[in-house]
Design a protein around this motif. Sequence first.
Motif, PDB file in Angstrom:
ATOM      1  N   GLU A   1       0.782  -0.841   0.492  1.00 33.02           N
ATOM      2  CA  GLU A   1      -0.134   0.022   0.246  1.00 33.02           C
ATOM      3  C   GLU A   1       0.710   0.906  -0.021  1.00 33.02           C
ATOM      4  OE1 GLU A   1      -3.750   1.630   2.570  1.00 33.02           O
ATOM      5  OE2 GLU A   1      -2.762   0.381   3.577  1.00 33.02           O
TER       6      GLU A   1
ATOM      7  N   ALA B   1      -4.783  -3.198  -5.516  1.00 33.70           N
ATOM      8  CA  ALA B   1      -5.734  -2.814  -4.388  1.00 33.70           C
ATOM      9  C   ALA B   1      -6.055  -1.901  -4.686  1.00 33.70           C
ATOM     10  CB  ALA B   1      -4.963  -2.805  -2.748  1.00 33.70           C
TER      11      ALA B   1
ATOM     12  N   GLY C   1      -9.033  -4.542  -3.721  1.00 40.14           N
ATOM     13  CA  GLY C   1      -8.270  -4.778  -3.029  1.00 40.14           C
ATOM     14  C   GLY C   1      -9.592  -5.348  -1.501  1.00 40.14           C
TER      15      GLY C   1
ATOM     16  N   GLY D   1      -2.729  -7.428  -0.843  1.00 41.56           N
ATOM     17  CA  GLY D   1      -3.728  -6.920  -0.136  1.00 41.56           C
ATOM     18  C   GLY D   1      -4.987  -7.170  -1.178  1.00 41.56           C
ATOM     19  N   SER D   2      -4.346  -7.941  -1.702  1.00 46.17           N
ATOM     20  CA  SER D   2      -6.069  -8.703  -3.087  1.00 46.17           C
ATOM     21  C   SER D   2      -7.269  -9.016  -2.276  1.00 46.17           C
ATOM     22  CB  SER D   2      -5.104  -9.619  -3.921  1.00 46.17           C
ATOM     23  OG  SER D   2      -5.257 -10.990  -3.545  1.00 46.17           O
TER      24      SER D   2
END
Length: 390
Positions: free
Chosen positions: A60, A105, A109, A149-150
Amino acid sequence: MHNHPTGKPLTIVIAPDSFKGSLSAAAAAAAMAAGAREAGLALGRPVLHLTLCPMADGGEGTLDTIAAVWGVEPSIMLTVDALGRSRRARYATSADGRTGLIEAAESNGLTLVADALPQPQRADTYGVGLLARELLDQQVEEILLCVGGSASTDGGTGLLAALGVRFLDAAGLPVAPGGAGLAQIASLDLAGLHPHARVVRWRVAVDVNNPLCGPAGAAAVFGPQKGAQPRDVAELDAGLARLAAIVLAETGENMSGRPGAGAAGGMPATLVPLLRAELVPGSTLVADAVGLAHKMASADLVLTGEGSFDSQSLGGKVAVAVARLASAGCPVVVIAGRVELSAADSAASGVTAAFSIAGGPSTLDDLQAHAAERVRETTAHAVALFLQSR
């Protein structure tokens, strides 16, 4: 290299990661620069040449960090989230138009689907593919894809579907989207693949070594945080194994046990064999994208930093990635919230010295509230020591 006050100004490269929860990478770099200037003034060495290069680890914040160094504003386009709902997402293109950057993301995300009931088998990467298709239409030469962050476990099939690949069942019909359809795949149809998709160079930031399938695989390890119950995990794992078998038959490349293939719901499982994507540690991808090695080539001192300098840092987080790029004989100093590595471990990783910003017994809240001034002060101490030695 050995300067005295009348020599050329000393060059200090400042390349920290963010301090999670308290400072962005840019804010950390600014605080370090202020500390370095303070030390220079105090020691009668006011002319320091400072090069600020905020860093990221591929997670991120990477999009913002790289776009800032590139000097571009991120673009915004309409795409879909992991559940197929319309949403706007950002991506970036370098000023020369040759490199595109996607932070998965932004469309895929986990936080974007937090308002909905978890649908671990439906979630897919189609929205990421729409971003990629836009960059391919722009004829970029390279796509940098940060996959942390998938929200999905689809083996990257959604992304490829958006680029024109068809995943077909035994009757020759497209399978259902998401992880649910993987077990039905009988063949691939690549005829409609975007003509530029195999021309472009794909580099995927991956920071885990998990294989695609099995007890350490994408479904077993990361599925539960995406809402997968034990039954879902078993079905997703079987589906990814099926996908790997079809890909192996199609390309001769076996992804099932490959380290890193389990990242981001198994996205590398199709991107590597079908698009010749390269998997690289996130910090390395960012360092290349911002030209860090070139910036550091003439440095007299390199300052880097991150929230916690610990055993995980040795696995390729920002501080160690920066240290590895430093030229021989150039000291590398880490400024961190916590320093848990010994001097010997630091030295073995290429770091000359590491300093914690904790000025005494203090709570995490206290450190976070005063992070900028503590980073500035600690940097001033470290740079004063360096300047005195010159």
